[in-house]
Design an enzyme around this catalytic site. Structure first.
Site, PDB file in Angstrom:
ATOM      1  N   GLU A 274      -6.694  24.348  22.485  1.00 18.93           N
ATOM      2  CA  GLU A 274      -6.118  23.003  22.165  1.00 18.93           C
ATOM      3  C   GLU A 274      -5.484  23.294  20.726  1.00 18.93           C
ATOM      4  O   GLU A 274      -6.358  23.761  19.723  1.00 18.93           O
ATOM      5  CB  GLU A 274      -7.139  22.009  22.245  1.00 18.93           C
ATOM      6  CG  GLU A 274      -7.315  21.796  23.773  1.00 18.93           C
ATOM      7  CD  GLU A 274      -8.061  20.474  24.174  1.00 18.93           C
ATOM      8  OE1 GLU A 274      -8.466  19.965  23.032  1.00 18.93           O
ATOM      9  OE2 GLU A 274      -8.314  20.326  25.255  1.00 18.93           O
ATOM     10  N   HIS A 297      -5.688  15.677  25.595  1.00 16.62           N
ATOM     11  CA  HIS A 297      -7.024  15.315  25.466  1.00 16.62           C
ATOM     12  C   HIS A 297      -7.301  13.739  24.813  1.00 16.62           C
ATOM     13  O   HIS A 297      -7.923  13.575  23.873  1.00 16.62           O
ATOM     14  CB  HIS A 297      -7.589  16.269  24.486  1.00 16.62           C
ATOM     15  CG  HIS A 297      -9.217  16.517  24.295  1.00 16.62           C
ATOM     16  ND1 HIS A 297      -9.694  17.588  24.163  1.00 16.62           N
ATOM     17  CD2 HIS A 297      -9.956  15.425  24.884  1.00 16.62           C
ATOM     18  CE1 HIS A 297     -11.131  17.418  24.369  1.00 16.62           C
ATOM     19  NE2 HIS A 297     -11.139  16.165  24.714  1.00 16.62           N
TER      20      HIS A 297
END
Length: 414
Positions: A274, A297
């Site tokens: 990420e 997220h």
């Protein structure tokens, strides 16, 4: 606040305490710590290991979220650090054994964003079942596609929850209220809520579920937990959600089963890799598939959850730093210690070995220190003793405690 005998012999007042908060921690957490007189520095993004090593010098309290990693190398460059706050649920980004060896307490927010994650899961289940994201995309492109083809109610369908912890169990209750039948699988023996049915194996759950929602933690042995074998065992035209840990899912295998038509859709909020900062580029094997919802997220990223997390974790950092309280610590023995302005407090982190408390008390007695209260708790190889005394403890006493062979860290709390 503290006096750490591994450092130059100087009592730290609140105004001397330095706090570093990373990754857009809610302003309520920052303001709470500033309100205690602490020096608070905030940064919007995560830091790499080298960046954190440079930034952490002289920092006493550190706040992170899920993308900053606390390694043993980082801790070796952080002699002033006494506590870390993970302003999120997970702590797998922190080397917990290393923090314990360094005498650094770790706190997280195990409950504050539970509802937010559950609501996102429910929203994504309904959106996938009704194909809402696809219809919205068509509308933005100017296409009027009013059709019921491929759209279904969720009522009467079976939701399989993999991982029945705080989030999985609450999802179970809310999903059942919407008319879903719920089955779950967990490696631990968990009490079923409502009419949920426990499955004895993951294979049993996959064979029954129209929707599979993954809620596992980020421990290393969960890497690749859900891959080709598990996707192949899912029902034809089932849907898949992962709002837990990106490393748990083989996204290449998921794409293959979506492209083949075996699975009807998927929604993912977490990914193996990420971006560290807001606005950074993102790539995934699942991009470009019309029946996939990708979110960055944000399962716990509601204003309500982030505000609660900010306040909760900041208060835990303050309670430990000022009073020695370890309530709900991830790695330290549990000890809830209220403030007592009429006493002086010595917090002693040590290796869990026989006779430590007797040696502490003998040493204090030899220096004429009168004990008025004392607590000791252990957790694995770590021990934590907190002693209240009625007089100021001098640097000679602290140095003698630090010299004991079991000592990890000594703090003098005012």
């Amino acid at each position: 606040m503290t006096h750490d005998t591994t450092l130059p012999a100087r009592r730290l007042d609140d105004a001397d305490v330095r706090v570093l908060l990373l990754e857009n921690i809610h302003a309520d957490g920052r303001d709470f710590l500033k309100g205690k007189g602490y020096q608070v520095e905030t940064r919007t993004g995560a830091l790499s290991e080298d960046e954190l090593i440079e930034a952490i010098d002289g920092v006493h309290l550190l706040g992170i979220r899920s993308t900053t990693y606390i390694t043993e190398k980082v801790l070796a460059h952080a002699p002033d650090l006494v506590a870390i706050g993970a302003f999120c649920i997970g702590t797998n980004q922190i080397d917990l054994p290393a923090t314990s060896r360094a005498g650094i307490a770790v706190f997280n927010a195990p409950y504050s964003n539970t509802r937010s994650v559950v609501e996102l899961a429910i929203a994504e289940i309904i959106s996938l079942a009704r194909r809402l994201h696809e219809k919205s995309t068509d509308m933005h492109r100017g296409l009027w596609n009013k059709s019921a083809q491929g759209s279904h109610e969720v009522r009467g369908r079976t939701l399989g929850i993999v991982g029945y912890g705080n989030i999985g169990s609450q999802l179970s209750v809310i999903a059942e209220a919407l008319g879903l039948r719920v089955v779950f699988y967990d490696i631990d023996d968990k009490l079923a809520l409502g009419n949920a049915k426990r499955c004895s194996t993951l294979e049993e759950l996959l064979a029954e579920s129209d929707v599979v929602s993954l809620h596992v933690d980020g421990r290393p042995n969960n890497a690749g937990f859900f891959g080709e074998e598990q996707f192949a065992a899912m029902k034809d035209r089932a849907m898949f959600l992962n709002l837990s840990r990106g490393i748990a899912v083989d996204t290449a295998a998921l794409r293959a089963h979506l492209e083949s038509g075996h699975l009807a859709g998927a929604a993912l909020d977490v990914f193996p890799v990420e971006p560290k900062r807001q606005g950074d580029s993102f790539t995934s094997e699942l991009q470009g598939l019309p029946n996939v919802i990708l979110t960055p997220h944000v399962g716990g990223s509601t204003q309500e959850a982030q505000q609660d997390i900010g306040r909760f974790v900041a208060s835990k950092l303050r309670s430990y730093a000022a009073f020695g309280s370890t309530s709900l610590s991830v790695n330290f023995p549990e000890m809830n210690l209220p403030a007592d302005p009429d006493k002086h407090r010595v917090a002693y982190v040590h290796q869990n070995a026989p006779g430590v408390l007797a040696r502490i008390n003998t040493l204090l007695g030899e220096h004429g220190v009168n004990i008025v209260g004392q607590q000791l708790a252990t957790r694995g190889e770590l021990g934590y003793a907190v002693t209240d005394v009625d007089t100021e403890v001098g640097p000679d006493v602290l140095a003698a405690l630090a010299a004991l062979p079991e000592t990890i860290r000594v703090r003098h709390l005012s």
